[in-house]
Design an enzyme around this catalytic site. Sequence first.
Site, PDB file in Angstrom:
ATOM      1  N   PRO A  80       0.825  -1.216   0.000  1.00 59.69           N
ATOM      2  CA  PRO A  80       0.000   0.000   0.000  1.00 59.69           C
ATOM      3  C   PRO A  80       0.855   1.259   0.000  1.00 59.69           C
ATOM      4  O   PRO A  80       1.721   1.435   0.846  1.00 59.69           O
ATOM      5  CB  PRO A  80      -0.811  -0.099   1.289  1.00 59.69           C
ATOM      6  CG  PRO A  80      -0.307  -1.255   2.037  1.00 59.69           C
ATOM      7  CD  PRO A  80       0.672  -2.000   1.208  1.00 59.69           C
ATOM      8  N   GLU A  81       0.631   2.116  -0.973  1.00 61.25           N
ATOM      9  CA  GLU A  81       1.343   3.388  -1.066  1.00 61.25           C
ATOM     10  C   GLU A  81       0.365   4.492  -0.647  1.00 61.25           C
ATOM     11  O   GLU A  81      -0.773   4.214  -0.296  1.00 61.25           O
ATOM     12  CB  GLU A  81       1.810   3.612  -2.508  1.00 61.25           C
ATOM     13  CG  GLU A  81       2.785   2.557  -3.018  1.00 61.25           C
ATOM     14  CD  GLU A  81       4.235   2.899  -2.690  1.00 61.25           C
ATOM     15  OE1 GLU A  81       4.482   3.979  -2.115  1.00 61.25           O
ATOM     16  OE2 GLU A  81       5.108   2.084  -3.007  1.00 61.25           O
ATOM     17  N   HIS A 121      -5.261 -14.261   9.233  1.00 61.05           N
ATOM     18  CA  HIS A 121      -4.556 -12.971   9.173  1.00 61.05           C
ATOM     19  C   HIS A 121      -5.443 -11.766   9.486  1.00 61.05           C
ATOM     20  O   HIS A 121      -5.022 -10.643   9.302  1.00 61.05           O
ATOM     21  CB  HIS A 121      -3.868 -12.746   7.812  1.00 61.05           C
ATOM     22  CG  HIS A 121      -3.007 -13.870   7.370  1.00 61.05           C
ATOM     23  ND1 HIS A 121      -1.946 -14.340   8.119  1.00 61.05           N
ATOM     24  CD2 HIS A 121      -3.046 -14.640   6.250  1.00 61.05           C
ATOM     25  CE1 HIS A 121      -1.375 -15.345   7.469  1.00 61.05           C
ATOM     26  NE2 HIS A 121      -2.015 -15.553   6.341  1.00 61.05           N
ATOM     27  N   ARG A 145       1.594 -10.378   6.271  1.00 57.90           N
ATOM     28  CA  ARG A 145       3.026 -10.334   6.564  1.00 57.90           C
ATOM     29  C   ARG A 145       3.357  -9.642   7.885  1.00 57.90           C
ATOM     30  O   ARG A 145       4.493  -9.696   8.335  1.00 57.90           O
ATOM     31  CB  ARG A 145       3.764  -9.660   5.392  1.00 57.90           C
ATOM     32  CG  ARG A 145       3.593 -10.487   4.107  1.00 57.90           C
ATOM     33  CD  ARG A 145       4.316  -9.879   2.943  1.00 57.90           C
ATOM     34  NE  ARG A 145       5.760  -9.862   3.135  1.00 57.90           N
ATOM     35  CZ  ARG A 145       6.624  -9.355   2.262  1.00 57.90           C
ATOM     36  NH1 ARG A 145       6.175  -8.815   1.163  1.00 57.90           N
ATOM     37  NH2 ARG A 145       7.923  -9.385   2.505  1.00 57.90           N
ATOM     38  N   ARG A 195      23.795  18.763  -3.761  1.00 60.30           N
ATOM     39  CA  ARG A 195      23.664  17.333  -3.415  1.00 60.30           C
ATOM     40  C   ARG A 195      23.963  16.473  -4.636  1.00 60.30           C
ATOM     41  O   ARG A 195      23.457  16.711  -5.723  1.00 60.30           O
ATOM     42  CB  ARG A 195      22.261  17.043  -2.875  1.00 60.30           C
ATOM     43  CG  ARG A 195      22.056  17.735  -1.532  1.00 60.30           C
ATOM     44  CD  ARG A 195      20.841  17.213  -0.832  1.00 60.30           C
ATOM     45  NE  ARG A 195      20.966  15.813  -0.438  1.00 60.30           N
ATOM     46  CZ  ARG A 195      20.041  15.161   0.253  1.00 60.30           C
ATOM     47  NH1 ARG A 195      18.944  15.778   0.625  1.00 60.30           N
ATOM     48  NH2 ARG A 195      20.218  13.890   0.568  1.00 60.30           N
TER      49      ARG A 195
END
Length: 278
Positions: A2-3, A98, A117, A159
């Site tokens: 999931p983002e 789960h 997980r 950078r």
Amino acid sequence: MPELPEVETTRRGIAPHVEGRQITEVIVRQARLRVPVPVDMVERLVGARIGALSRRAKYLLVPLVDSESGDSVGTLLWHLGMSGSLRLARLGELPKKHDHIDLVLDDGGILRYHDPRRFGFVDWLAEDSTADPRLARLGPEPLSDAFDGGRLFDLSRRRRLAVKPFLMDNAVVVGVGNIYAAEALFLAGIDPRRAAGRISRKRFDRLAAAVREVLAAAITQGGTTLRDFVGGTGEPGYFKQRLNVYGRDGEPCRRCGAELRLVTLGQRASVFCGQCQT
Ligand SMILES: [Zn+2]
């Protein structure tokens, strides 16, 4: 995994079903998540009422208030990890494998957390959630006005870090994971290996716009899956967007036909077009 768009869609999907509801029971079947479920969480939550859900980066924040006084009794900080999902079940709907945590609500709904997980977690923040170190050090939200090309330009001067890991740094901007960084760099025509400090302000303006575009498109697309949060199979699918580069190494570029290349940057696989991205 999931983002940001999935977390935002989760928030929008569950909010109408949980906001204003009182928690009548908390069932923890598995407390060993990435952060162990706080032992006193259960007694604190029972009887509390759920306030307006919000999101910060990939965290879902669930504020709780005392049912009688309306005073804040803390905030749940929820992170879906690699495989977590939240959905609404109905009373009597048996948990599946789960399904680790149930928040039973006073209207018979159950907010149910599923995580094969177990890299996700839920933690309890007592008072001021913005002071929590996990939230305090975060950069701006990518869809807010605080994020723009000027910020990318200013933070990147001198950078030598490649622009892709720079863009994925949560102190620069939050919630731009590997998929969205790769896609945004493609749209902006920027080589992911280029040193961040060597990119012009104009190109960073294009990159910031591309980040917004890919995230907003994913959230819009997620809107079509909102019904999956109630009932159904209980596995709200992570979005299957039409991607230009992510996961397509060796395939032809959709813009120029050249074979897409794979490099590793900051330990992450990065696919790009050597012709379109310079
Ligand atoms: Zn190309």
